[in-house]
Design a protein around this motif. Structure first.
Motif, PDB file in Angstrom:
ATOM      1  N   PRO A 582      35.844  44.037 -22.452  1.00 16.75           N
ATOM      2  CA  PRO A 582      34.387  43.787 -22.453  1.00 16.75           C
ATOM      3  C   PRO A 582      33.970  42.671 -23.418  1.00 16.75           C
ATOM      4  N   PHE A 583      32.964  41.927 -22.981  1.00 14.96           N
ATOM      5  CA  PHE A 583      32.404  40.889 -23.842  1.00 14.96           C
ATOM      6  C   PHE A 583      30.979  40.591 -23.425  1.00 14.96           C
ATOM      7  N   LEU A 584      30.236  39.925 -24.293  1.00 14.63           N
ATOM      8  CA  LEU A 584      28.926  39.381 -23.942  1.00 14.63           C
ATOM      9  C   LEU A 584      29.055  37.863 -23.849  1.00 14.63           C
ATOM     10  N   GLU A 585      28.272  37.274 -22.974  1.00 18.18           N
ATOM     11  CA  GLU A 585      28.296  35.818 -22.848  1.00 18.18           C
ATOM     12  C   GLU A 585      27.093  35.231 -23.570  1.00 18.18           C
ATOM     13  N   ALA A 586      27.364  34.477 -24.618  1.00 14.32           N
ATOM     14  CA  ALA A 586      26.282  33.871 -25.382  1.00 14.32           C
ATOM     15  C   ALA A 586      26.177  32.386 -25.061  1.00 14.32           C
ATOM     16  N   PHE A 587      25.080  31.825 -25.492  1.00 13.90           N
ATOM     17  CA  PHE A 587      24.808  30.406 -25.277  1.00 13.90           C
ATOM     18  C   PHE A 587      24.448  29.793 -26.626  1.00 13.90           C
ATOM     19  N   ILE A 588      25.029  28.637 -26.925  1.00 12.51           N
ATOM     20  CA  ILE A 588      24.615  27.897 -28.128  1.00 12.51           C
ATOM     21  C   ILE A 588      24.342  26.458 -27.723  1.00 12.51           C
ATOM     22  N   GLY A 589      23.247  25.935 -28.093  1.00 16.91           N
ATOM     23  CA  GLY A 589      22.933  24.548 -27.783  1.00 16.91           C
ATOM     24  C   GLY A 589      22.378  23.830 -29.000  1.00 16.91           C
ATOM     25  N   VAL A 590      22.530  22.526 -29.007  1.00 15.57           N
ATOM     26  CA  VAL A 590      21.898  21.717 -30.043  1.00 15.57           C
ATOM     27  C   VAL A 590      21.109  20.627 -29.343  1.00 15.57           C
ATOM     28  N   LYS A 591      19.831  20.500 -29.709  1.00 20.14           N
ATOM     29  CA  LYS A 591      19.077  19.357 -29.191  1.00 20.14           C
ATOM     30  C   LYS A 591      18.649  18.502 -30.371  1.00 20.14           C
ATOM     31  N   LEU A 604      21.547  34.978 -25.497  1.00 24.49           N
ATOM     32  CA  LEU A 604      22.521  35.468 -24.539  1.00 24.49           C
ATOM     33  C   LEU A 604      22.369  34.646 -23.274  1.00 24.49           C
ATOM     34  N   GLY A 605      23.488  34.418 -22.581  1.00 18.90           N
ATOM     35  CA  GLY A 605      23.476  33.525 -21.421  1.00 18.90           C
ATOM     36  C   GLY A 605      22.720  34.105 -20.238  1.00 18.90           C
ATOM     37  N   GLY A 606      22.640  33.314 -19.200  1.00 23.14           N
ATOM     38  CA  GLY A 606      22.059  33.758 -17.933  1.00 23.14           C
ATOM     39  C   GLY A 606      20.588  34.055 -18.047  1.00 23.14           C
ATOM     40  N   TYR A 637      19.046  41.373 -29.124  1.00 18.04           N
ATOM     41  CA  TYR A 637      20.000  41.737 -30.191  1.00 18.04           C
ATOM     42  C   TYR A 637      20.560  43.148 -30.051  1.00 18.04           C
ATOM     43  N   PRO A 638      19.762  44.146 -29.640  1.00 20.91           N
ATOM     44  CA  PRO A 638      20.325  45.495 -29.526  1.00 20.91           C
ATOM     45  C   PRO A 638      21.560  45.560 -28.627  1.00 20.91           C
ATOM     46  N   LEU A 639      21.700  44.617 -27.708  1.00 20.86           N
ATOM     47  CA  LEU A 639      22.882  44.627 -26.843  1.00 20.86           C
ATOM     48  C   LEU A 639      24.158  44.397 -27.656  1.00 20.86           C
ATOM     49  N   PHE A 640      24.040  43.737 -28.802  1.00 24.98           N
ATOM     50  CA  PHE A 640      25.203  43.495 -29.653  1.00 24.98           C
ATOM     51  C   PHE A 640      25.594  44.735 -30.451  1.00 24.98           C
ATOM     52  N   THR A 641      24.649  45.627 -30.619  1.00 24.36           N
ATOM     53  CA  THR A 641      24.869  46.708 -31.581  1.00 24.36           C
ATOM     54  C   THR A 641      25.135  48.049 -30.911  1.00 24.36           C
ATOM     55  N   GLY A 642      25.408  48.007 -29.620  1.00 23.58           N
ATOM     56  CA  GLY A 642      25.885  49.227 -28.982  1.00 23.58           C
ATOM     57  C   GLY A 642      24.821  50.079 -28.352  1.00 23.58           C
ATOM     58  N   VAL A 643      23.653  49.491 -28.066  1.00 26.43           N
ATOM     59  CA  VAL A 643      22.591  50.322 -27.529  1.00 26.43           C
ATOM     60  C   VAL A 643      22.797  50.621 -26.047  1.00 26.43           C
ATOM     61  N   ARG A 644      23.518  49.768 -25.387  1.00 28.39           N
ATOM     62  CA  ARG A 644      23.596  49.880 -23.925  1.00 28.39           C
ATOM     63  C   ARG A 644      24.790  50.735 -23.504  1.00 28.39           C
ATOM     64  N   ASN A 645      25.974  50.324 -23.909  1.00 33.27           N
ATOM     65  CA  ASN A 645      27.170  51.070 -23.479  1.00 33.27           C
ATOM     66  C   ASN A 645      27.958  51.599 -24.670  1.00 33.27           C
ATOM     67  N   GLY A 646      27.335  51.591 -25.843  1.00 32.72           N
ATOM     68  CA  GLY A 646      28.021  52.106 -27.024  1.00 32.72           C
ATOM     69  C   GLY A 646      28.976  51.118 -27.666  1.00 32.72           C
ATOM     70  N   LEU A 647      29.187  49.964 -27.032  1.00 29.91           N
ATOM     71  CA  LEU A 647      30.123  48.990 -27.597  1.00 29.91           C
ATOM     72  C   LEU A 647      29.385  48.067 -28.566  1.00 29.91           C
ATOM     73  N   LYS A 648      30.073  47.766 -29.684  1.00 30.20           N
ATOM     74  CA  LYS A 648      29.486  46.820 -30.639  1.00 30.20           C
ATOM     75  C   LYS A 648      30.226  45.494 -30.528  1.00 30.20           C
ATOM     76  N   TYR A 649      29.481  44.425 -30.557  1.00 27.26           N
ATOM     77  CA  TYR A 649      30.100  43.116 -30.380  1.00 27.26           C
ATOM     78  C   TYR A 649      30.111  42.332 -31.690  1.00 27.26           C
ATOM     79  N   ASN A 650      30.936  41.276 -31.666  1.00 31.58           N
ATOM     80  CA  ASN A 650      31.282  40.552 -32.881  1.00 31.58           C
ATOM     81  C   ASN A 650      30.184  39.579 -33.325  1.00 31.58           C
ATOM     82  N   VAL A 651      29.150  40.127 -33.944  1.00 23.79           N
ATOM     83  CA  VAL A 651      28.020  39.316 -34.406  1.00 23.79           C
ATOM     84  C   VAL A 651      28.466  38.326 -35.486  1.00 23.79           C
TER      85      VAL A 651
END
Lengths: 710, 710
Positions: A582-591, A604-606, A637-651
């Motif tokens: 499992p992973f989350l897809e993030a987006f980083i941009g610089v303008k 987060l992407g999409g 942000y709550p998606l990173f901390t396990g609110v949805r499926n209990g998984l915590k992601y690498n903030v």
């Protein structure tokens, strides 16, 4: 620069080109000001019709004046300005201030006229203020280079004012003085074809007497310079209060027809002021209010406010307003409450707000006792006092307590002017900021807290960012060239941003050997500077499970690419390990902001970025704390901390990439315009992150969306 | 009610219980006010120690007074109040106003004391103002029932003030008068144990002389009454301006210790004021500013503003502020520009903002010409004028133009008080609202536009909602009973909200017959008032493809349910057709605000509501326009319009369900607390919507989450 402005600010000799005898005219008021203010230097009128104006000798032409001229003031119609400048060139005048309007602010024709006189001045080392300016008010030395009559009861003090608009500059000065705040200089710039607001701010920061700077801007002449000088002001603890207009579309239109300036993106501007400790205000009143509070010189240790009020409703309003401004009502300990109750009657409230009601009038020591108690306890960082009516005794009580403390004390009254009388001004004169509304007092308190935060953050950032980061370079030529995915990834790797394990293969005979260190499943993508839409070209194969499939994929991709773009240079096929969830897809941009440089964004992407616009942004570079805050500010942000499926992601890992990409943005050479990681794969906590694809666009090349979602 | 208050507002006879000879004391100032204001009625002091106070006869006890008393003023210490009330009972006094503090605002003990005197008064038909109040200022008739000295230079006029806080009420009154705005009455309520702010607002709405109402509230005594009277005020076009404090947590704490009131949810409160045309302001200054602009009586036809300024920067700031407040800069036609240019010099700007610079001083007719031109063109709805300095001529020019137009004209100056002199006040006196800041003028303009919008919306809503909607009833008993899914759905169907085709089966022998009209695939769910978590109980089977599977599902569900809850009443199994995509899953909920009743919320289900908090809300009931606006305000709205997969979803159908559920919420009988459709399936455009599951909770029963996502 600053020293050079000395002879504009404090000239020894001045010529008024266009001096006039007609009372009330610009040419008359300007020269009369020198008389009225007892100017110590030499003044010469320039007007062929007179020998003398307002007691000063008058000449037909500037070139006739038998002395050196520090400042030539040009107060003639716009079509006569160029001739006047030519005389200044002949006369080797150092500074020219042009009051005349009818230049860039009047469209294309005026701009051409302005550019012509600018060229003349530049070629001859003449510095210019204006055109279309109200000039300078040197209150400290009582020298007005202006056509505003010198009737202002000029109080000299610590506030320096720089204003693009002459009217606004003089309004701010007038209101400050009405509130008994002293001013050092008011310097206005108008069309600022040469000397601009930043030049004069720089002067004020170096000026010993100026402790606070108030500035009105429509445009930012130079973003980098503004940031540098704001930092300098922060180090010297000279607050800059700024009123920046032209935020709205309509305001920007109006600004263009006003002083011919571009006003910039307001969101980026807010980030700049936040980062560099510039106090942004919302109007002229807000400007004077902020200057007033900074003038006290007192610095709060935190954001806990205690207040003494004489009406319960006022207490509630103070609490509401403080919360609006992000401040906290201090919690008073039982000990402090008991201390208050030594004098405060028990039927009053000694919780915060301390509501003493009308008893204040019954007991002459009660008010002072409350102030002293709140000033002394370290449960409180700022004290806001409600002053009931215009009784001078209370003002002097406050002034006396304030003398013995470094804690900010702010006063406000809710009664009309006729009831408060002179008391607010007495307080202001004695460096106790006093306001006629609750809102103003609460906002003033928040300015102090905001400024200290900025000051402290700046100290941290200084350590974090250091002074000389080395430039990031790349080993490929970029002239007109599209950056390929492996090239972007090599740059990301230089910045310690991980990318999937992979290899570029351009010779099928080496495929077995070169791919043997990779673990299946794999992904294969075409590498060609000419093929930017890899999927459209049939240049991507996902989920390759074994060597046979890899071999097939290689051939298919090469063949598809050749059909899609027969003349394309094909550098090979990028073979990479495929990431697994499992992973989350993030987006980083610089303008790149045209005025202030790189701004970094994440989300987060999409759907989160595209539709929900759930994006955080910050000026680059950023610290680890900034990066974490950016991520935490995301609604998702709550998606990173396990609110949805209990998984915590690498903030933490996400934050590290943000920091590294922001450093890249600041240090990457070349005229790039866009930089993006999309997607950044954020694995579970402890399992890393990975940039699956990146984009780097240069101004010279076309936009190259390199790569495709895996 | 209103008429009944007459003898409180305009009493013929007054007794001051606790009258005193000590100058400056409450008991003295109160009685002295009647003398100072030449009160025409009878006044009696009550104090056993004197025969006469301030020229009025004094008695040992109220019961000794040989005349009827309209109003008894109680100005004694809190422990003596009850005895004073008992005298009022004996004396059959109509109104009592209690200045004394030390009641509900001082905690539990004080509250008990207060309830005791309230009981006494209720039993004896005495109406009470206070305790802990500053009383009433009848400016019109010059009668003060208050202990504030009658030194205010009382200007009678059109503004009625009602304030829970005495101090705040008198501050608003004082500031209004300083700005030369006249006041009819200032009525303060304190602890409002009987008569409250709403009672007095009702009085002012009925009062002929009062045209505008300014009110300060900490708590809303009765939400429905407030909404009713706000509508009444709207119909009569009497603007209500409200300052509501206690928004912040700290403010709510402070309010509790102040006048012992609950302050309510600020978001719901904003919706109420928006719906009912109450102008909400942010502080005391904002209150006076708003009263001032409404006092002009002028009504804008739209939100297009034109402004005449004498400095470019001011023009930019006006444009910025107008945009902040949702107003538009009017676009001036060439014709209007030409008209302006008949007098305005060509080097000035006649675009909007019309920037006439200093030329205003050169040509005496220029300013007036600009005003007239902007007032005359229908390209402009509101005119904002920048007044440079305190020259009375300009004020009279404005006043003259204003006399001939219904278009609102608002004036602002940016110069200090000493420069504007008396001119702002001259304008205010002549019903031209004049301000000392750009921000205030822009905000004032926005108040006018907001109020007209509210007025127009109210007319539309009156037609939409009608007067007598019939109550929605249900055919099942609810006492202590959980509402089952089929019951909720039957209520939804009554409101024309579609649910899946289905049937409840409780006899397996009828299963074939009863299910024969349903199209597979089907869903089966347990129906039992005791089983709220149907999935947990194994009470749900999805994707049933044929009769055999249906039979199995029926048996499995019944068996699971019996094992899960052996004593549960099982009413049967709900068999429904399963919906098929594509669709979006929406959420609609209604929560009941304790003060203002039902509030309807909507959003997309799942992550959008739960994590992204992407929710719109509105007071119920709503019109179709309201419903569409709620959906369009969602950040996720683009998902309905085809941005993601090109599919467009049935927004109209979604809106219709919102309207119908809002009507249900308003008309549903019984003490319900929660009402929800989750999910509402929104199919593609033209393909309907469907409530898959619903929830209805009653206060008497436990929260019953009935049903589960399909």
């Amino acid at each position: 620069m600053s020293n050079k402005l000395e002879s504009y600010i404090r000239p020894n000799s001045v010529a008024v080109i266009g001096a006039s005898t007609r009372k009330g005219s610009i040419g008359n008021t300007t020269i009369k000001n020198f008389k009225d203010l007892n100017f110590k230097g030499k003044v010469y009128g320039i007007n062929p019709r007179y020998d003398e104006i307002e007691g000063f000798q008058c000449f037909g032409s500037l070139t006739d004046v038998p002395a050196e001229i520090d400042v030539a003031i040009i107060a003639v119609a716009s079509h006569l300005v160029e001739a006047a400048i030519r005389d200044c060139v002949t006369k080797r005048v150092k500074f020219v201030v042009i009051f005349s309007s009818g230049f860039a602010e009047k469209g294309e024709e005026g701009l051409q006229k302005q550019n012509e006189i600018l060229r003349l001045c530049k070629e001859n080392d003449i510095r210019v203020v204006g055109p279309n300016t109200l000039g300078a008010f040197n209150i400290k030395d009582q020298i007005f280079l202006s056509f505003t009559p010198a009737t202002i009861d000029g109080i000299s003090g610590e506030i320096g004012i720089v204003s693009q608009s002459g009217a606004t500059g003089s309004i701010i000065m007038g209101m400050a003085m009405e509130e008994k705040l002293g001013v050092t200089y008011t310097l206005t710039t108008g069309n600022q074809m040469d000397l601009n607001t930043i030049d004069f701010m720089e002067f004020l920061i170096s000026d010993e007497d100026t402790k606070i700077i108030g500035t009105y801007l429509e445009a930012v002449p130079d973003g980098d310079k503004l940031r540098d000088l704001a930092d300098k002001a922060l180090v010297e603890h000279k607050p800059i209060v700024m009123l920046k207009t032209g935020r709205s579309e309509a305001g920007q239109k109006a600004a263009l027809s006003h002083t011919a300036s571009l006003t910039g993106s307001s969101r980026v501007f807010e980030m700049v002021t936040y980062r560099h400790g510039i106090t942004l205000v919302n109007g002229i009143d807000g400007m004077v209010d902020a200057l007033k509070v900074f003038r006290s010189g007192k610095r709060p240790a935190g954001n806990r406010v205690a207040t003494v009020v004489i009406s319960g409703a006022t207490g509630i309003m103070v609490a509401d307003k403080l919360e609006d401004h992000g401040l906290k009502m201090a919690t008073l300990s039982q000990e402090t409450q008991n201390k208050l109750l030594e004098v405060v009657p028990s039927y009053c409230s000694v919780l915060n707000p301390v509501d003493i009601g009308q008893t204040l009038l019954d007991n002459p020591i009660l008010y002072k006792h409350c102030i002293e108690t709140l000033v002394e306890t370290d449960e409180v960082d700022i004290v806001i006092l409600h002053l009931p009516i215009g009784i001078e005794k209370f003002a002097y009580d406050i002034i006396e307590v304030a003398k013995g403390t470094d804690k900010p004390i702010i006063v406000m009254h809710t009664c009309p002017e006729q009831v408060i009388g002179n008391v607010r001004k007495i307080l202001n004169e004695n460096y106790i900021p006093a306001y006629n509304s609750i809102e103003s007092a609460a906002e003033a308190a928040s300015h102090l807290v905001f400024y200290e935060d900025a000051y402290n953050n700046y100290q941290i950032n200084r350590l974090t960012f250091g002074e000389d980061q080395s430039k990031v370079t790349f080993d490929f030529d970029l002239k007109g060239q599209t950056v390929t995915e492996p090239q972007v990834k090599s740059i990301l790797n230089q910045m310690n941003i991980p990318t999937p394990k992979g290899v570029v293969i351009n010779d099928v005979t080496k495929l077995i050997d070169q791919s043997k260190h990779l673990t299946y499943p794999l992904v294969a993508k075409i590498v060609s500077p000419e093929i930017t839409h890899k999927s459209d070209a049939g240049g991507v194969v996902l989920g390759i499970k074994d060597l046979d499939s890899l071999m097939n994929a290689f051939h298919t991709i090469i063949q598809n690419a050749k059909e899609y773009a027969p003349n394309a240079i094909i550098e090979g096929v990028l073979i990479e390990e495929m990431v697994e969830g499992p992973f989350l897809e993030a987006f980083i941009g610089v303008k790149k902001d045209p005025i202030f440089g790189p701004v970094i964004l994440c989300g987060l992407g999409g759907i989160y970025v595209e539709i929900m616009k759930d994006v955080s942004q910050s000026l680059a570079p950023i610290s680890r704390q900034d990066a974490l805050r950016m991520i935490q500010q995301l609604k998702s942000y709550p998606l990173f901390t396990g609110v949805r499926n209990g998984l915590k992601y690498n903030v933490e890992g996400f934050a590290e990439v943000l920091v590294n990409l922001s450093n890249l943005a600041v240090n990457l050479e070349g005229n790039w315009t866009e930089l993006e990681i999309n997607p950044l794969i954020v694995f579970e906590e402890g399992k890393g992150v990975m940039a699956l694809d990146g984009l780097l666009t240069f101004a010279s090349s076309e936009k190259t969306k390199d790569g495709v979602l895996q």
